[in-house]
Design a protein around this motif. Sequence first.
Motif: not given
Length: 191
Positions: A139-141, A143-147, A149, A162, A164
């Motif tokens: 999914y992260g690959y 959607s470019h948004d990782s589940i 964290r 976080s 980030k």
Amino acid sequence: MSEEGRWDETRAALMHTETTVRRKVNSIWTGFTAFALRDNVLEVAVGLIIATAFTAVVNSLVSDILLPPLSLLPFMSRNLEEKFFVLRKGPLFQRPYGYNTRKQAVEDGAVILTYGAFLDNLVNFLGVGLALYCIANVYGYFSHDSIIRHTVKCPYCRKEISAKAKRCPMCTSWMDGREDKETSALPARAS
């Protein structure tokens, strides 16, 4: 007071009670609909329904796809949950064969250590965890948004934040080390 006067008072009291009850029911209904039909409550309900279906799919993936090849390993077997040790024999225990199933041993009153059920649940847990981890990465690959964290400890307040984050939300310290640098508008003193 006349009969008609009492009747009018009773009717007025009943109408007042009916109006009060109607207002309370209306208030309760309005409050319930405001609560039940809010966006976040509906999102949670839809999320739970999807999670239930997703759980069934992941359990099927583990039990139907991942575990059968694992059961081919010499120390594993398909009926792993039926493996047990007899700690105290029951009255119907027969020496050469013992008990064939856990149910048979429990019905006889034997005390058993069911290590197979624990190992089966452990393998299921690890399989479900691995499957969910893989799905989260896929999914992260896409959607470019990782589940997943990633977190680090704030060097000042030691709370998990976080990775980030530019500032700590707990102590508001900057994560780039600005607090460690000496800053002043005054010129540096000569020693």
